[in-house]
Scaffold this active site. Sequence first.
Site, PDB file in Angstrom:
ATOM      1  N   ALA A 163      26.361 -15.241   5.509  1.00 55.63           N
ATOM      2  CA  ALA A 163      25.177 -15.889   4.923  1.00 55.63           C
ATOM      3  C   ALA A 163      25.565 -16.583   3.632  1.00 55.63           C
ATOM      4  CB  ALA A 163      24.094 -14.852   4.650  1.00 55.63           C
TER       5      ALA A 163
ATOM      6  N   ASN B  56      28.133 -10.468  -7.416  1.00 58.17           N
ATOM      7  CA  ASN B  56      28.406  -9.740  -6.164  1.00 58.17           C
ATOM      8  C   ASN B  56      29.823  -9.977  -5.660  1.00 58.17           C
ATOM      9  OD1 ASN B  56      27.721 -12.415  -5.423  1.00 58.17           O
ATOM     10  ND2 ASN B  56      26.996 -11.796  -3.409  1.00 58.17           N
TER      11      ASN B  56
ATOM     12  N   HIS C 164      16.934 -10.489  -5.941  1.00 57.89           N
ATOM     13  CA  HIS C 164      17.002 -10.895  -4.532  1.00 57.89           C
ATOM     14  C   HIS C 164      15.845 -10.169  -3.857  1.00 57.89           C
ATOM     15  CE1 HIS C 164      19.251 -12.167  -0.820  1.00 57.89           C
ATOM     16  NE2 HIS C 164      18.302 -11.380  -0.350  1.00 57.89           N
TER      17      HIS C 164
ATOM     18  N   HIS D 213      21.597 -20.020 -10.725  1.00 58.02           N
ATOM     19  CA  HIS D 213      21.985 -19.031  -9.690  1.00 58.02           C
ATOM     20  C   HIS D 213      23.189 -19.583  -8.937  1.00 58.02           C
ATOM     21  CE1 HIS D 213      20.706 -16.118  -6.248  1.00 58.02           C
ATOM     22  NE2 HIS D 213      21.985 -16.448  -6.128  1.00 58.02           N
TER      23      HIS D 213
ATOM     24  N   HIS E  83      31.726 -19.726   1.511  1.00 55.13           N
ATOM     25  CA  HIS E  83      32.478 -18.805   2.378  1.00 55.13           C
ATOM     26  C   HIS E  83      33.543 -19.642   3.074  1.00 55.13           C
ATOM     27  CE1 HIS E  83      29.753 -15.270   2.279  1.00 55.13           C
ATOM     28  NE2 HIS E  83      28.798 -16.164   2.132  1.00 55.13           N
TER      29      HIS E  83
ATOM     30  N   HIS F 133      27.202 -18.623  -7.153  1.00 49.85           N
ATOM     31  CA  HIS F 133      28.289 -17.712  -6.761  1.00 49.85           C
ATOM     32  C   HIS F 133      29.612 -18.455  -6.921  1.00 49.85           C
ATOM     33  CE1 HIS F 133      25.594 -14.744  -4.827  1.00 49.85           C
ATOM     34  NE2 HIS F 133      24.837 -15.812  -4.646  1.00 49.85           N
ATOM     35  N   LEU F 134      30.468 -17.941  -7.789  1.00 46.52           N
ATOM     36  CA  LEU F 134      31.777 -18.591  -7.973  1.00 46.52           C
ATOM     37  C   LEU F 134      32.903 -17.829  -7.288  1.00 46.52           C
ATOM     38  CD1 LEU F 134      31.923 -19.949 -11.643  1.00 46.52           C
ATOM     39  CD2 LEU F 134      31.654 -21.224  -9.503  1.00 46.52           C
ATOM     40  N   ARG F 135      32.623 -16.595  -6.807  1.00 48.33           N
ATOM     41  CA  ARG F 135      33.670 -15.788  -6.143  1.00 48.33           C
ATOM     42  C   ARG F 135      34.806 -15.488  -7.113  1.00 48.33           C
ATOM     43  NH1 ARG F 135      29.657 -14.920  -2.704  1.00 48.33           N
ATOM     44  NH2 ARG F 135      29.500 -16.434  -1.020  1.00 48.33           N
TER      45      ARG F 135
ATOM     46  N   HIS G 202      15.836 -17.706  -5.376  1.00 51.14           N
ATOM     47  CA  HIS G 202      15.788 -18.377  -4.070  1.00 51.14           C
ATOM     48  C   HIS G 202      14.479 -18.059  -3.336  1.00 51.14           C
ATOM     49  CE1 HIS G 202      17.420 -14.462  -3.060  1.00 51.14           C
ATOM     50  NE2 HIS G 202      18.645 -14.777  -3.385  1.00 51.14           N
TER      51      HIS G 202
ATOM     52  N   LYS H 124      21.262  -8.329 -12.270  1.00 48.08           N
ATOM     53  CA  LYS H 124      20.877  -8.760 -10.925  1.00 48.08           C
ATOM     54  C   LYS H 124      20.545  -7.571 -10.034  1.00 48.08           C
ATOM     55  CE  LYS H 124      20.585 -11.281  -7.196  1.00 48.08           C
ATOM     56  NZ  LYS H 124      20.781 -12.637  -6.742  1.00 48.08           N
TER      57      LYS H 124
END
Length: 345
Positions: free
Chosen positions: A263, A41, A136, A13, A251, A15-17, A174, A99
């Site tokens: 978040a 996302n 999620h 899991h 972020h 997030h690489l953006r 998570h 997802k």
Amino acid sequence: MDTLTLPRPDDWHLHLRDGALMQAVAPQAAAAFARAIIMPNLKPPVTTVAEAAAYRQRIFAALPEGSSFEPLMTLYLTDNTPPAEVERAVASGLVHAVKLYPAGATTHSDAGVTDLLLCYDTLAAMEDHGLPLLIHGERTDPGLDIFEREAAFIDDVLLPLLDRHPRLRVVLEHVSTAAGAELVTGDDPRLAGTFTPQHLLYSRNDLLVGGLSPHRYCMPVLKRESDREALLAAATSGHPRVFLGTDSAPHPRSAKESGCCAAGCYSSPVALALYAEAFEAAGALERLADFAGRNGPAFYGLPINGETVTLERAAQEVPSAYPGGEEPVVPLRAGGTLGWRVRQP
Ligand code: DOR
Ligand code: ZN
């Protein structure tokens, strides 16, 4: 035990953006992990196989020369994802899961699902192909207490979903509560769970007492100490369907240290050492290899990585921030120390 050798770990899991932030963080994830399930996302979200394939190419372009990191792509489920997209996903070989973000649950989730009944045929296609649904797991009703969101989701959404779709394979991501930990460590072979370093190491006191710690703020929000203890027990239990998923979610520093804190905890470069710390505290270091390197591939039907990494006990300072493209990103444990580090070849 002062060293520990395990299969090169995967992150189930991540997030690489995109853009400059991705250019900065993708090499850090690739240095730590062999493969990762890449969250969709983005803004706009990755909803089609064509978009996932293009995103995958951008990730490859951000990796250092010679990197063997493998991004395992996912699609963002919407109210309108057609069953044909599932067929294309399976045929592509690039997309490994879909997802589910309940609309409004977290960062960039406004395109998420408003009612799972609208997705019935698409979920049925996923059942047919064994394509996992990554969840999620939070209800987002405005009146619901934020600390109750996961437990309410399990009772009101997840259990009915599993009844409606008896062959659907699900990862509760998570996991943040004792109730979630109990569910994923049950005997339902359809269900797996991922655990983040922050949920294993911190409770809501660590987030809120003595002043707000924005870099520990994520969704699902950290819960009670008794939940943390149950999560750590589950993650270190040796159960075959619990595995590593950092939810590393960078972020820009100004978005975290802000009047309205975004978040997400950034953890890729420190995650493995943090998991080692958590497993050691539970007296279960010998179970880290399964959690980080074996259980995930088994659930996804992928081979275990042939390479190994060796963790060694050695104090390591964590930088106060890492380069993040336009702005720095602040990791978990910033400015603190880690007790373990990965031995460099
Ligand atoms: O804290 C979070 N941040 N939780 C999520 O589920 C999404 C993530 C993000 O994308 O920033
Ligand atoms: Zn996430």
